[in-house]
Design a protein around this motif. Structure first.
Motif, mmCIF file in Angstrom:
data_model
loop_
_atom_site.group_PDB
_atom_site.id
_atom_site.type_symbol
_atom_site.label_atom_id
_atom_site.label_comp_id
_atom_site.label_asym_id
_atom_site.label_seq_id
_atom_site.Cartn_x
_atom_site.Cartn_y
_atom_site.Cartn_z
ATOM 1 N N LYS A 26 32.825 38.043 39.833
ATOM 2 C CA LYS A 26 34.484 38.605 40.162
ATOM 3 C C LYS A 26 34.464 38.484 41.799
ATOM 4 O O LYS A 26 35.617 38.251 42.278
ATOM 5 C CB LYS A 26 34.421 40.102 40.048
ATOM 6 N N PHE A 27 33.515 38.651 42.529
ATOM 7 C CA PHE A 27 33.588 38.383 44.126
ATOM 8 C C PHE A 27 33.838 37.047 44.317
ATOM 9 O O PHE A 27 34.660 36.700 45.322
ATOM 10 C CB PHE A 27 32.310 38.982 44.738
ATOM 11 N N PHE A 29 35.418 34.969 42.459
ATOM 12 C CA PHE A 29 36.893 34.451 42.057
ATOM 13 C C PHE A 29 37.668 35.077 43.097
ATOM 14 O O PHE A 29 38.748 34.400 43.302
ATOM 15 C CB PHE A 29 37.137 35.156 40.798
ATOM 16 N N LYS A 30 37.340 36.085 43.821
ATOM 17 C CA LYS A 30 38.246 36.503 44.849
ATOM 18 C C LYS A 30 38.137 35.840 45.979
ATOM 19 O O LYS A 30 39.433 35.759 46.899
ATOM 20 C CB LYS A 30 37.764 37.906 45.376
ATOM 21 N N ASP A 31 37.310 35.013 46.291
ATOM 22 C CA ASP A 31 36.948 33.938 47.445
ATOM 23 C C ASP A 31 37.593 32.646 47.142
ATOM 24 O O ASP A 31 37.309 31.692 47.646
ATOM 25 C CB ASP A 31 35.447 33.820 47.780
ATOM 26 N N GLU A 32 38.245 32.775 45.807
ATOM 27 C CA GLU A 32 38.878 31.589 45.159
ATOM 28 C C GLU A 32 37.926 30.281 45.103
ATOM 29 O O GLU A 32 38.306 29.054 44.997
ATOM 30 C CB GLU A 32 40.166 30.879 46.365
ATOM 31 N N SER A 86 37.578 34.661 34.388
ATOM 32 C CA SER A 86 38.468 34.357 35.139
ATOM 33 C C SER A 86 39.901 34.127 34.602
ATOM 34 O O SER A 86 40.939 34.338 35.379
ATOM 35 C CB SER A 86 38.196 32.590 35.523
#
Length: 289
Positions: A26-27, A29-32, A86
């Motif tokens: 999840k971290f 995915f937050k960083d794209e 995702s």
């Protein structure tokens, strides 16, 4: 006496290691960082770490013929799980994959390995309801492809667990787990062109997920070999309650009444969901190379 404590120890280690993946993912995915990039890095870096310990067995043709198909199943499970993460909420993914112990039990029952009593199903239902009660569904996100991927991951995980138990009747669990993880790393290289270029941060996240997943797989297969795929699948349902308890102790997070009741239901359910293993003669014979 050693076996008495070996299974709980392996299960505990597997749960702790496996808990790293959804948090780190999840971290990431937050960083794209994309799902395909995490899938490639997870499998490749985890496989690279295991290579020095299993390279001699990789030269054994019979071993490879047994384990390559299982490696493909492991790759499918891990890839589908990451893709689902995702697309849908973690709580929804947890809910769906929590059905896996029931699927494993049904598969082993059909194969003539386990007898599922009414007590087992009562225990499973208590565990399932308990886990649902510990989850927060307020920020639920639903996506068709995410749902399909989550259910497909549960199915591939079921086949993987049942098949791995059969293989471990002839193969050392650590070898079997290590080789299957390495095989999925090799498969992943086919997706490399779709993942590049990699952001610098992706290697950090990939290493965390890859190494923890490789160790979790070895620990899980070792426990599976000791208590059977149906029983170990039920025991892993304790992961969610343990995470809540750990967060309350170390992070001072508040535990609500629903979660407390849910934790109790899971604990009771795990005790009830015992599996009656049928005689050795009734087992499905391990596949020949």
């Amino acid at each position: 006496m050693a076996n008495k404590y070996a299974a709980p120890a392996w299960i505990t280690f597997a749960l702790v290691a496996a808990s790293v993946e959804p948090i780190v993912a999840k971290f990431a995915f937050k960083d794209e960082i994309t799902a395909i990039q995490l899938i490639v890095l997870k499998a490749a870096l985890g496989g690279a770490v295991l290579f020095p310990f299993i390279f001699k067995k990789l030269c054994d043709r019979a071993t490879l013929l047994r384990l390559v198909p299982v490696g493909i199943l492991l790759f499918a499970t891990n890839s589908l799980t990451l893709f689902a993460l995702s697309q849908i909420s973690v709580v929804l993914l947890i809910t769906i994959v929590t059905t896996t112990p029931a699927l494993v039990g049904i598969a082993n029952s059909v194969l003539g390995r386990d007898e599922l009593t009414g007590k087992y199903w009562i225990g499973f239902v208590l565990c399932f309801v308990g886990i649902v009660m510990t989850l927060e569904y307020r920020d639920l996100t639903v996506n068709t492809w995410g749902l399909i991927s989550a259910f497909a991951a549960a199915l591939s995980s079921t086949i993987y667990r049942v098949r791995m138990e059969i293989i471990c009747e002839k193969q050392a669990p650590v070898e079997a787990a290590g080789i299957t993880y390495f095989v999925q790393g090799l498969i992943t290289l086919a997706f490399l062109p779709f993942a590049i270029p990699f952001p610098k941060e992706s290697f950090f996240f990939g290493a965390w997920i890859g190494i923890s997943a490789a160790l979790a797989n070895i620990a899980f297969v070792s426990a599976l070999n000791l208590v059977g795929s149906t029983r170990v699948s039920v025991l892993t349902m304790i992961q969610r309650p343990l995470l809540i308890i750990a967060a309350a102790i170390f992070l001072k997070e508040t535990v609500n009444a629903n979660q407390i009741v849910g934790i109790i239901l899971v604990m009771v359910g795990i005790q009830l969901a015992e599996v009656k293993r049928k005689s050795a003669e009734a087992k499905l014979a391990p596949a020949q190379p």
